[in-house]
Design a protein around this motif. Structure first.
Motif, PDB file in Angstrom:
ATOM      1  N   PHE A   6       0.856  -1.176   0.000  1.00 26.66           N
ATOM      2  CA  PHE A   6       0.000   0.000   0.000  1.00 26.66           C
ATOM      3  C   PHE A   6       0.894   1.228   0.000  1.00 26.66           C
ATOM      4  CE2 PHE A   6      -4.496  -0.822   0.805  1.00 26.66           C
ATOM      5  CZ  PHE A   6      -4.454  -2.187   0.900  1.00 26.66           C
ATOM      6  N   PHE A   7       0.324   2.340  -0.416  1.00 26.07           N
ATOM      7  CA  PHE A   7       1.079   3.576  -0.371  1.00 26.07           C
ATOM      8  C   PHE A   7       0.893   4.269   0.971  1.00 26.07           C
ATOM      9  CE2 PHE A   7      -2.871   4.925  -0.383  1.00 26.07           C
ATOM     10  CZ  PHE A   7      -3.419   5.498  -1.504  1.00 26.07           C
ATOM     11  N   ALA A   8       1.424   5.491   1.022  1.00 24.77           N
ATOM     12  CA  ALA A   8       1.409   6.214   2.283  1.00 24.77           C
ATOM     13  C   ALA A   8       0.798   7.591   2.117  1.00 24.77           C
ATOM     14  CB  ALA A   8       2.843   6.367   2.772  1.00 24.77           C
ATOM     15  N   MET A   9       0.345   8.136   3.204  1.00 23.58           N
ATOM     16  CA  MET A   9      -0.042   9.550   3.209  1.00 23.58           C
ATOM     17  C   MET A   9       0.216  10.144   4.579  1.00 23.58           C
ATOM     18  SD  MET A   9      -4.189   9.621   3.201  1.00 23.58           S
ATOM     19  CE  MET A   9      -4.539  11.195   3.909  1.00 23.58           C
ATOM     20  N   TYR A 183      -4.514  10.527  -2.775  1.00 22.97           N
ATOM     21  CA  TYR A 183      -3.342  11.227  -2.243  1.00 22.97           C
ATOM     22  C   TYR A 183      -2.470  10.240  -1.479  1.00 22.97           C
ATOM     23  CZ  TYR A 183      -0.380  13.950   0.878  1.00 22.97           C
ATOM     24  OH  TYR A 183       0.702  14.438   1.563  1.00 22.97           O
ATOM     25  N   TYR A 184      -1.164  10.315  -1.664  1.00 15.21           N
ATOM     26  CA  TYR A 184      -0.266   9.476  -0.873  1.00 15.21           C
ATOM     27  C   TYR A 184       1.104  10.122  -0.731  1.00 15.21           C
ATOM     28  CZ  TYR A 184       1.382   7.758  -5.477  1.00 15.21           C
ATOM     29  OH  TYR A 184       1.862   7.665  -6.767  1.00 15.21           O
ATOM     30  N   ASP A 185       1.746   9.788   0.351  1.00 16.84           N
ATOM     31  CA  ASP A 185       3.079  10.286   0.676  1.00 16.84           C
ATOM     32  C   ASP A 185       4.066   9.168   0.403  1.00 16.84           C
ATOM     33  OD1 ASP A 185       5.404  11.241   1.751  1.00 16.84           O
ATOM     34  OD2 ASP A 185       4.692  11.314   3.820  1.00 16.84           O
ATOM     35  N   ALA A 188      10.465   7.968   1.487  1.00 12.18           N
ATOM     36  CA  ALA A 188      11.128   6.703   1.812  1.00 12.18           C
ATOM     37  C   ALA A 188      11.570   6.679   3.277  1.00 12.18           C
ATOM     38  CB  ALA A 188      12.334   6.501   0.905  1.00 12.18           C
ATOM     39  N   ASP A 189      11.806   5.466   3.770  1.00 11.86           N
ATOM     40  CA  ASP A 189      12.382   5.238   5.103  1.00 11.86           C
ATOM     41  C   ASP A 189      11.494   5.746   6.239  1.00 11.86           C
ATOM     42  OD1 ASP A 189      14.666   4.124   3.875  1.00 11.86           O
ATOM     43  OD2 ASP A 189      15.510   6.127   3.598  1.00 11.86           O
ATOM     44  N   LYS A 190      10.188   5.732   6.055  1.00 11.98           N
ATOM     45  CA  LYS A 190       9.270   6.083   7.130  1.00 11.98           C
ATOM     46  C   LYS A 190       8.701   4.798   7.728  1.00 11.98           C
ATOM     47  CE  LYS A 190       6.562   9.615   6.836  1.00 11.98           C
ATOM     48  NZ  LYS A 190       5.505  10.571   6.422  1.00 11.98           N
ATOM     49  N   LYS A 191       8.459   4.838   9.017  1.00  7.68           N
ATOM     50  CA  LYS A 191       7.905   3.663   9.694  1.00  7.68           C
ATOM     51  C   LYS A 191       6.406   3.517   9.446  1.00  7.68           C
ATOM     52  CE  LYS A 191      11.678   2.187  11.642  1.00  7.68           C
ATOM     53  NZ  LYS A 191      12.270   0.881  11.264  1.00  7.68           N
ATOM     54  N   ILE A 192       5.718   4.644   9.281  1.00  4.53           N
ATOM     55  CA  ILE A 192       4.277   4.615   9.051  1.00  4.53           C
ATOM     56  C   ILE A 192       3.968   5.485   7.837  1.00  4.53           C
ATOM     57  CG2 ILE A 192       1.991   5.089   9.982  1.00  4.53           C
ATOM     58  CD1 ILE A 192       3.102   4.721  12.761  1.00  4.53           C
ATOM     59  N   ASN A 193       3.430   4.878   6.809  1.00  4.68           N
ATOM     60  CA  ASN A 193       3.030   5.578   5.598  1.00  4.68           C
ATOM     61  C   ASN A 193       1.515   5.482   5.464  1.00  4.68           C
ATOM     62  OD1 ASN A 193       5.767   5.968   4.989  1.00  4.68           O
ATOM     63  ND2 ASN A 193       5.877   4.000   3.945  1.00  4.68           N
ATOM     64  N   LEU A 194       0.874   6.623   5.243  1.00  2.95           N
ATOM     65  CA  LEU A 194      -0.584   6.687   5.252  1.00  2.95           C
ATOM     66  C   LEU A 194      -1.128   7.077   3.879  1.00  2.95           C
ATOM     67  CD1 LEU A 194      -0.563   8.724   8.523  1.00  2.95           C
ATOM     68  CD2 LEU A 194      -1.286   6.350   8.385  1.00  2.95           C
ATOM     69  N   TYR A 336       6.370   3.378  -3.183  1.00  6.17           N
ATOM     70  CA  TYR A 336       5.404   3.011  -2.147  1.00  6.17           C
ATOM     71  C   TYR A 336       4.006   2.993  -2.758  1.00  6.17           C
ATOM     72  CZ  TYR A 336       9.238   3.320   1.035  1.00  6.17           C
ATOM     73  OH  TYR A 336      10.446   3.115   1.670  1.00  6.17           O
ATOM     74  N   CYS A 337       3.646   1.826  -3.222  1.00  3.23           N
ATOM     75  CA  CYS A 337       2.415   1.653  -3.977  1.00  3.23           C
ATOM     76  C   CYS A 337       1.177   1.930  -3.121  1.00  3.23           C
ATOM     77  CB  CYS A 337       2.363   0.208  -4.502  1.00  3.23           C
ATOM     78  SG  CYS A 337       1.036  -0.106  -5.637  1.00  3.23           S
ATOM     79  N   PRO A 338       0.187   2.649  -3.680  1.00  4.28           N
ATOM     80  CA  PRO A 338      -1.005   3.015  -2.913  1.00  4.28           C
ATOM     81  C   PRO A 338      -2.037   1.899  -2.809  1.00  4.28           C
ATOM     82  CG  PRO A 338      -1.134   3.933  -5.079  1.00  4.28           C
ATOM     83  CD  PRO A 338       0.212   3.281  -4.991  1.00  4.28           C
TER      84      PRO A 338
END
Length: 340
Positions: A6-9, A183-185, A188-194, A336-338
């Protein structure tokens, strides 16, 4: 796409979406079945959830297929899709879905082309917008249907008995369209991607001649709001909680769950988890990834408190997807795929 990623935001955006989602879910105490055919493994047919997810893959091409059997195998739903990103901030995809009854009395088919624009970026923050257009086909085999007038006291069903029911057009094609925003963030290198998104289907309001009433009525718009997080627990373990709300006319679906991804080896990933559709069913899921292939299976088991006449609604889904790169294609930084 390696893994069901999943991707991040950003956290603030996710909290806003989650609050909105929970507020919408509180509008009604009852949960109704969806009008449109849909899958529990919605991440296998992401363009049916949100056309803005078109081409959001870790690879150059992806093809997917999913099969669903439900209501004691009286209904089956099949979906096939193909998609690809391009170097021009445009992603392309096609999505086909068919639902039919076992006796072939009922058939629902749709086919769409999706085009997503991915050029809106703020450093590693992405916004994708998309349009989707295609055709709907709805048909009945009148010879397979049974009507009350054909049930004779002391005899039972008599197919030769006359029925006053009239179908002017038992086979209808309609133009249809939808749109979506994601929308996604991708930092890289984040523990939590929303992540999160919103979509609307049947925005052209195609006429439905099969809805009861003297005049043709419009197929209601289906709205979808979805959000989730990709949480990196370790180099070997990720967890992806997610929430989904869909509403179409007076029907709605509210779902929440989580999936776990285990990096078993360089070539093999294992996935398992479950989604809960409130006041309806729980759907455990298990799958694996191997060299571009992802295989998954889920089983919906009813948890509703409704009466026994509605209890036989268990269903099974089997999915297969394959993602690959073009020959000599250059792999860039992690994407980081959504979605899964």
């Amino acid at each position: 796409m390696k893994h069901y990623k999943f991707f991040a935001m950003k956290k603030g955006i996710f909290q806003i979406l989650f609050t909105i989602l929970m507020g919408i879910c509180g509008w009604h105490s009852k949960c109704y079945a969806q009008v449109d055919p849909h899958f529990s493994q919605y991440f296998i047919q992401p363009m049916a959830l949100n056309p803005a997810l078109t081409g959001a893959i870790e690879g150059d091409y992806r093809v997917s297929a999913v099969w669903r059997s439900q209501y004691g195998n009286t209904f089956s739903t099949k979906g096939i899709s193909a998609e690809m990103p391009t170097s021009k901030n445009i992603n392309l995809g096609v999505n086909l879905l068919n639902q039919s009854s076992a006796d072939k009395a009922y058939n629902y088919t749709n086919a769409y082309l999706s085009i997503a624009y991915t050029g809106v970026r703020f450093k590693d923050h992405y916004v994708a917008m998309a349009m989707q257009a295609g055709m709907l086909n709805r048909s009945f085999n009148v010879n397979k249907l049974q009507f009350g007038e054909q049930w004779v006291s002391g005899i039972g069903y008599d197919p030769s008995a006359h029925s006053s029911e009239v179908f002017q057009k038992p086979n209808v094609f309609s133009f249809d369209a939808g749109a979506g925003l994601v929308y996604y963030d991708a930092t890289a290198d984040k523990k939590i991607n929303l992540f999160g998104g919103f979509s609307a289907f049947h925005i052209t309001q195609p006429k439905d001649p099969f809805i009861s009433g003297g005049d043709k009525q419009s197929l209601p718009v289906r709205y979808s709001l979805h959000a989730g997080a990709r949480i990196i627990l370790s180099d070997l373990l990720n967890i992806v909680p997610n929430v989904l709300y869909m509403r179409q006319g007076e029907t709605e679906e509210k779902m929440a769950g989580a999936y776990v991804q285990v990096n078993a080896s360089e070539q093999v990933d294992l996935m398992f988890g479950a989604n809960l559709r409130f006041q309806d069913a729980i759907a455990p899921f298990a799958g694996f990834y191997y060299k571009g292939f992802t295989v998954g299976m889920s089983y919906d088991t009813n948890v509703s408190t409704k009466d026994a006449m509605e209890m036989n609604r268990n269903s099974i889904e089997i999915s297969l997807s394959y993602t690959w790169w073009r020959k000599n294609s250059m792999k860039t930084k992690p994407f980081y795929c959504p979605r899964f």
